[in-house]
Design a protein around this motif. Structure first.
Motif, PDB file in Angstrom:
ATOM      1  N   ARG A 132       0.848  -1.132   0.062  1.00 39.34           N
ATOM      2  CA  ARG A 132      -0.127  -0.026   0.073  1.00 39.34           C
ATOM      3  C   ARG A 132       0.887   1.231  -0.183  1.00 39.34           C
ATOM      4  O   ARG A 132       0.419   2.174  -0.834  1.00 39.34           O
ATOM      5  CB  ARG A 132      -1.136   0.091   1.403  1.00 39.34           C
ATOM      6  CG  ARG A 132      -2.213  -0.896   1.072  1.00 39.34           C
ATOM      7  CD  ARG A 132      -2.919  -1.066   2.532  1.00 39.34           C
ATOM      8  NE  ARG A 132      -3.310   0.369   2.918  1.00 39.34           N
ATOM      9  CZ  ARG A 132      -4.264   1.211   2.793  1.00 39.34           C
ATOM     10  NH1 ARG A 132      -5.096   0.741   1.863  1.00 39.34           N
ATOM     11  NH2 ARG A 132      -4.814   2.267   3.254  1.00 39.34           N
ATOM     12  N   PHE A 133       1.932   1.261   1.069  1.00 40.05           N
ATOM     13  CA  PHE A 133       2.867   2.403   0.888  1.00 40.05           C
ATOM     14  C   PHE A 133       3.409   2.669  -0.312  1.00 40.05           C
ATOM     15  O   PHE A 133       3.394   3.756  -0.813  1.00 40.05           O
ATOM     16  CB  PHE A 133       3.551   2.229   2.036  1.00 40.05           C
ATOM     17  CG  PHE A 133       4.731   3.247   2.113  1.00 40.05           C
ATOM     18  CD1 PHE A 133       4.390   4.473   3.031  1.00 40.05           C
ATOM     19  CD2 PHE A 133       5.984   3.408   1.617  1.00 40.05           C
ATOM     20  CE1 PHE A 133       5.223   5.280   3.270  1.00 40.05           C
ATOM     21  CE2 PHE A 133       7.085   4.346   1.731  1.00 40.05           C
ATOM     22  CZ  PHE A 133       6.541   5.437   2.477  1.00 40.05           C
ATOM     23  N   GLY A 134       4.131   1.447  -0.900  1.00 42.61           N
ATOM     24  CA  GLY A 134       5.102   1.642  -2.016  1.00 42.61           C
ATOM     25  C   GLY A 134       4.168   2.120  -3.146  1.00 42.61           C
ATOM     26  O   GLY A 134       4.484   3.147  -3.921  1.00 42.61           O
ATOM     27  N   LEU A 138       4.525   5.560  -5.576  1.00 45.40           N
ATOM     28  CA  LEU A 138       4.610   5.744  -6.910  1.00 45.40           C
ATOM     29  C   LEU A 138       3.476   6.655  -7.663  1.00 45.40           C
ATOM     30  O   LEU A 138       3.709   7.111  -8.690  1.00 45.40           O
ATOM     31  CB  LEU A 138       4.825   4.162  -7.401  1.00 45.40           C
ATOM     32  CG  LEU A 138       5.940   3.384  -7.169  1.00 45.40           C
ATOM     33  CD1 LEU A 138       5.630   2.009  -7.599  1.00 45.40           C
ATOM     34  CD2 LEU A 138       6.957   3.952  -7.712  1.00 45.40           C
ATOM     35  N   LEU A 139       2.328   6.320  -7.105  1.00 44.42           N
ATOM     36  CA  LEU A 139       1.267   7.095  -7.694  1.00 44.42           C
ATOM     37  C   LEU A 139       1.328   8.681  -7.543  1.00 44.42           C
ATOM     38  O   LEU A 139       0.748   9.493  -8.378  1.00 44.42           O
ATOM     39  CB  LEU A 139      -0.080   6.530  -7.182  1.00 44.42           C
ATOM     40  CG  LEU A 139      -0.722   5.130  -7.607  1.00 44.42           C
ATOM     41  CD1 LEU A 139      -1.695   4.653  -6.843  1.00 44.42           C
ATOM     42  CD2 LEU A 139      -0.787   5.177  -9.231  1.00 44.42           C
ATOM     43  N   LEU A 208      -1.683   1.357 -10.695  1.00 47.10           N
ATOM     44  CA  LEU A 208      -1.425   0.200  -9.603  1.00 47.10           C
ATOM     45  C   LEU A 208      -2.599   0.401  -8.724  1.00 47.10           C
ATOM     46  O   LEU A 208      -3.018   1.385  -8.409  1.00 47.10           O
ATOM     47  CB  LEU A 208      -0.185   0.183  -9.089  1.00 47.10           C
ATOM     48  CG  LEU A 208       1.108   0.327  -9.943  1.00 47.10           C
ATOM     49  CD1 LEU A 208       2.305   0.556  -9.138  1.00 47.10           C
ATOM     50  CD2 LEU A 208       1.535  -1.394 -10.344  1.00 47.10           C
ATOM     51  N   HIS A 209      -2.823  -0.955  -8.098  1.00 50.48           N
ATOM     52  CA  HIS A 209      -3.922  -0.833  -6.940  1.00 50.48           C
ATOM     53  C   HIS A 209      -3.623  -1.994  -5.904  1.00 50.48           C
ATOM     54  O   HIS A 209      -3.698  -3.034  -6.521  1.00 50.48           O
ATOM     55  CB  HIS A 209      -5.198  -0.982  -7.681  1.00 50.48           C
ATOM     56  CG  HIS A 209      -6.352  -0.885  -6.361  1.00 50.48           C
ATOM     57  ND1 HIS A 209      -6.628   0.381  -6.025  1.00 50.48           N
ATOM     58  CD2 HIS A 209      -7.036  -1.428  -5.699  1.00 50.48           C
ATOM     59  CE1 HIS A 209      -7.596   0.484  -5.053  1.00 50.48           C
ATOM     60  NE2 HIS A 209      -7.971  -0.541  -4.861  1.00 50.48           N
ATOM     61  N   PRO A 210      -3.296  -1.694  -4.728  1.00 48.89           N
ATOM     62  CA  PRO A 210      -2.785  -2.794  -3.744  1.00 48.89           C
ATOM     63  C   PRO A 210      -4.016  -3.565  -3.351  1.00 48.89           C
ATOM     64  O   PRO A 210      -5.251  -2.774  -3.149  1.00 48.89           O
ATOM     65  CB  PRO A 210      -2.050  -1.691  -2.696  1.00 48.89           C
ATOM     66  CG  PRO A 210      -2.788  -0.457  -2.733  1.00 48.89           C
ATOM     67  CD  PRO A 210      -2.887  -0.438  -4.230  1.00 48.89           C
ATOM     68  N   LEU A 211      -3.725  -4.563  -2.795  1.00 44.94           N
ATOM     69  CA  LEU A 211      -4.895  -5.469  -2.236  1.00 44.94           C
ATOM     70  C   LEU A 211      -5.496  -4.696  -1.056  1.00 44.94           C
ATOM     71  O   LEU A 211      -4.704  -3.770  -0.337  1.00 44.94           O
ATOM     72  CB  LEU A 211      -4.317  -6.862  -1.681  1.00 44.94           C
ATOM     73  CG  LEU A 211      -4.018  -7.857  -2.955  1.00 44.94           C
ATOM     74  CD1 LEU A 211      -3.290  -8.691  -2.359  1.00 44.94           C
ATOM     75  CD2 LEU A 211      -5.282  -8.231  -3.865  1.00 44.94           C
TER      76      LEU A 211
END
Length: 281
Positions: A132-134, A138-139, A208-211
């Motif tokens: 989530r942090f990474g 990046l976004l 990108l989209h984290p879980l």
């Protein structure tokens, strides 16, 4: 003239036919509603039977129940949440054949809570926090470098239909180097190989989209949250009636409504970064 009223076993047989035809539970439910109206099985029931078929249980008759309470394994509940994390306690209880309080206690035991209508872990694993942090970092870097332009979040529209409409209504669409930037979550239909392949042919950028992150998905924290207020205490008697209401609700919203949900994203990414990847309030 008598009217044919299908019984449960007959409808389950139709579900099995569509399962063999490799249709989804949602597609099968929609067809049942279109054909049998109020006599159709519910969406939750259709998904429950598709889950049984996937586990090689093709017995269509009701099984005899003992007086003992129904028991289920944690992995059954985890599998249901993996298939659709937005299911309610009532829906989960019906599928597992237990009451809502039993499901609630088991979810609590698994460390799951609801955020933006999705069941997510109360405490994220280190790799999920890092992801989530990474991702948000990046976004944010991308937003500062390229500016902010995200079209979409109405992923319900078929990609092919959307591409065709863009070509028809925006003559310069094919000439633009940036074209479309798509943001969708990690639901299985969104990350399926055919979808990824088709997006590559369109040359659309997919952010990108984290879980476990409905709090940074505009569809969850903005669109569906607002729609839920309009749906309160409303009942639909057919798929067409529900579709008509949704189309009307979306048509009545001006462009500023959709822009707000998109333009608040950098602020939410910053909150994730400042929270070191944890959920923010």
């Amino acid at each position: 003239m008598s009217i044919f009223v299908p019984n449960k076993v007959y409808l389950r047989g139709i579900l099995l036919h569509y399962f063999i035809q490799k249709k989804s539970a949602a597609e099968a439910h929609r067809i049942l509603v279109q054909t049998y109206g109020d006599n159709a099985l519910s969406d939750t029931t259709c998904r429950d039977w598709f889950r049984r078929f996937k586990n090689n249980d093709f017995e269509l008759e009701d099984k005899e129940r003992s007086g003992a309470p129904k028991k289920f394994q944690d992995k059954e509940l985890e599998q249901l949440l993996d298939e659709d994390p937005s299911q309610t306690l009532s829906e989960l209880g019906k599928i597992l054949q237990v009451d809502e309080s039993t499901v609630s206690k088991r979810l609590k035991g698994l460390g799951m809570i609801q955020k933006q209508g999705h069941w997510v872990p109360y405490e994220l694993k280190p790799r999920d926090v890092e992801r989530r942090f990474g991702t948000c970092e990046l976004l944010l870097q991308r937003q500062k470098r390229k500016g902010f332009l995200i079209t979409g979040d109405r992923y319900r529209l078929q990609l092919m239909c959307l591409s065709r409409t863009l070509k028809e209504k925006r003559p310069l669409y094919a000439q633009r180097h940036d074209k479309v930037i798509s943001l969708h979550d990690n639901a299985r239909p969104h990350v399926a190989k055919p979808v990824k392949t088709y997006l590559e042919t369109l040359k659309w950028e997919v952010l990108l989209h984290p879980l476990y992150s409905p709090d940074i998905a505009p569809s969850d924290f903005h669109l569906f949250r607002s729609m839920a207020h309009g749906l309160a205490d409303r009942r639909f008697h057919s798929y067409e009636e529900a579709q008509k209401w949704i189309d009307s609700w979306i048509a009545l919203k001006d462009m500023s409504f959709f822009r707000r949900g998109i333009h608040v994203l950098p602020e939410r990414w910053e909150k994730v970064v400042s929270s070191d990847g944890q959920y923010f309030k």
